[in-house]
Scaffold this active site. Sequence first.
Site, PDB file in Angstrom:
ATOM      1  N   GLY A 122       1.682   3.576   1.870  1.00 40.67           N
ATOM      2  CA  GLY A 122       1.504   2.920   0.583  1.00 40.67           C
ATOM      3  C   GLY A 122       0.415   3.628  -0.202  1.00 40.67           C
ATOM      4  O   GLY A 122      -0.458   4.270   0.385  1.00 40.67           O
TER       5      GLY A 122
ATOM      6  N   GLN B   6      -5.941   4.545  -6.549  1.00 41.33           N
ATOM      7  CA  GLN B   6      -6.419   5.438  -5.480  1.00 41.33           C
ATOM      8  C   GLN B   6      -6.378   6.910  -5.898  1.00 41.33           C
ATOM      9  O   GLN B   6      -6.970   7.759  -5.229  1.00 41.33           O
ATOM     10  CB  GLN B   6      -5.596   5.236  -4.201  1.00 41.33           C
ATOM     11  CG  GLN B   6      -5.803   3.867  -3.568  1.00 41.33           C
ATOM     12  CD  GLN B   6      -4.965   3.708  -2.322  1.00 41.33           C
ATOM     13  OE1 GLN B   6      -3.813   3.311  -2.397  1.00 41.33           O
ATOM     14  NE2 GLN B   6      -5.521   4.058  -1.174  1.00 41.33           N
TER      15      GLN B   6
ATOM     16  N   CYS C 209      -5.949   2.716   5.437  1.00 42.76           N
ATOM     17  CA  CYS C 209      -5.872   2.940   4.004  1.00 42.76           C
ATOM     18  C   CYS C 209      -6.285   4.381   3.715  1.00 42.76           C
ATOM     19  O   CYS C 209      -7.264   4.866   4.279  1.00 42.76           O
ATOM     20  CB  CYS C 209      -6.834   1.977   3.299  1.00 42.76           C
ATOM     21  SG  CYS C 209      -6.857   2.142   1.521  1.00 42.76           S
ATOM     22  N   LEU C 210      -5.549   5.054   2.839  1.00 51.53           N
ATOM     23  CA  LEU C 210      -5.880   6.444   2.520  1.00 51.53           C
ATOM     24  C   LEU C 210      -7.244   6.556   1.836  1.00 51.53           C
ATOM     25  O   LEU C 210      -7.857   7.624   1.856  1.00 51.53           O
ATOM     26  CB  LEU C 210      -4.793   7.068   1.637  1.00 51.53           C
ATOM     27  CG  LEU C 210      -3.417   7.242   2.312  1.00 51.53           C
ATOM     28  CD1 LEU C 210      -2.405   7.816   1.324  1.00 51.53           C
ATOM     29  CD2 LEU C 210      -3.507   8.117   3.552  1.00 51.53           C
TER      30      LEU C 210
ATOM     31  N   HIS D  84      -1.479  -5.517   0.815  1.00 54.00           N
ATOM     32  CA  HIS D  84      -2.533  -4.498   0.858  1.00 54.00           C
ATOM     33  C   HIS D  84      -2.586  -3.719  -0.461  1.00 54.00           C
ATOM     34  O   HIS D  84      -3.647  -3.547  -1.058  1.00 54.00           O
ATOM     35  CB  HIS D  84      -2.261  -3.551   2.031  1.00 54.00           C
ATOM     36  CG  HIS D  84      -3.225  -2.413   2.153  1.00 54.00           C
ATOM     37  ND1 HIS D  84      -4.043  -2.233   3.254  1.00 54.00           N
ATOM     38  CD2 HIS D  84      -3.502  -1.377   1.314  1.00 54.00           C
ATOM     39  CE1 HIS D  84      -4.780  -1.146   3.062  1.00 54.00           C
ATOM     40  NE2 HIS D  84      -4.474  -0.600   1.896  1.00 54.00           N
ATOM     41  N   GLU D  85      -1.413  -3.270  -0.933  1.00 53.00           N
ATOM     42  CA  GLU D  85      -1.382  -2.439  -2.141  1.00 53.00           C
ATOM     43  C   GLU D  85      -1.716  -3.246  -3.393  1.00 53.00           C
ATOM     44  O   GLU D  85      -2.395  -2.746  -4.294  1.00 53.00           O
ATOM     45  CB  GLU D  85      -0.014  -1.766  -2.289  1.00 53.00           C
ATOM     46  CG  GLU D  85       0.363  -0.793  -1.170  1.00 53.00           C
ATOM     47  CD  GLU D  85      -0.726   0.212  -0.842  1.00 53.00           C
ATOM     48  OE1 GLU D  85      -1.451   0.644  -1.758  1.00 53.00           O
ATOM     49  OE2 GLU D  85      -0.869   0.550   0.346  1.00 53.00           O
TER      50      GLU D  85
ATOM     51  N   HIS E 230      -5.345  -3.566  -4.035  1.00 49.68           N
ATOM     52  CA  HIS E 230      -5.954  -2.409  -4.713  1.00 49.68           C
ATOM     53  C   HIS E 230      -5.983  -2.603  -6.229  1.00 49.68           C
ATOM     54  O   HIS E 230      -6.932  -2.211  -6.900  1.00 49.68           O
ATOM     55  CB  HIS E 230      -5.167  -1.125  -4.416  1.00 49.68           C
ATOM     56  CG  HIS E 230      -5.518  -0.474  -3.112  1.00 49.68           C
ATOM     57  ND1 HIS E 230      -6.786  -0.007  -2.838  1.00 49.68           N
ATOM     58  CD2 HIS E 230      -4.773  -0.209  -2.019  1.00 49.68           C
ATOM     59  CE1 HIS E 230      -6.789   0.522  -1.621  1.00 49.68           C
ATOM     60  NE2 HIS E 230      -5.589   0.412  -1.098  1.00 49.68           N
TER      61      HIS E 230
END
Length: 173
Positions: A46, A51, A96-97, A138-139, A142
């Site tokens: 994701g 990000q 998470c990236l 999660h996304e 963000h």
Amino acid sequence: MAVLDIVTYPNKILKEISRPVERFDKDLHKLLDDMYETMLVKNGVGLAAIQVAVPIRALLIDIGDEEGKQSKDTLIEVINPEFLEWSGTQKDKEGCLSVPDYFDEVERYEKVKVKFFDRFGKEHIMDADGLLSVAFQHETDHLDGHLFVERLDYIKRKKFEKEWKKLLKKRKK
Ligand code: CO
């Protein structure tokens, strides 16, 4: 397509609240294409636009097929998402990236119903459970300036801060 730089914790950009997408145009499509390339190169499932330092309510999810293989067929492009229903709880390991190399268990809703738009501005409503449900939550976090590590309990959060300092030091070497 281009691989974009990913903003990592504790960069303040990640705390920004993303604004709704109003134009479903070429610029949006290019951003989504570049984000997809970036997500695949970085081995993510994701990625939210914030990000890559673009504060708009757009994100990608690709949890892959049964074998975890990612492709354009399993990719979901999510614009201006909104949760309509949620139920149950589940606890799974998340990463998470923007918080590379750190993984921990987070409690989430088990099932969610989400309304969102695709890159052409067409509305979709989707029921998600399991990993897909976690990815949506999660996304979407963000887009509201939140990271999964903020959802850890006090003790785990302390553990994270400690380990994160170590990871940062290691990376600087
Ligand atoms: Co993330």
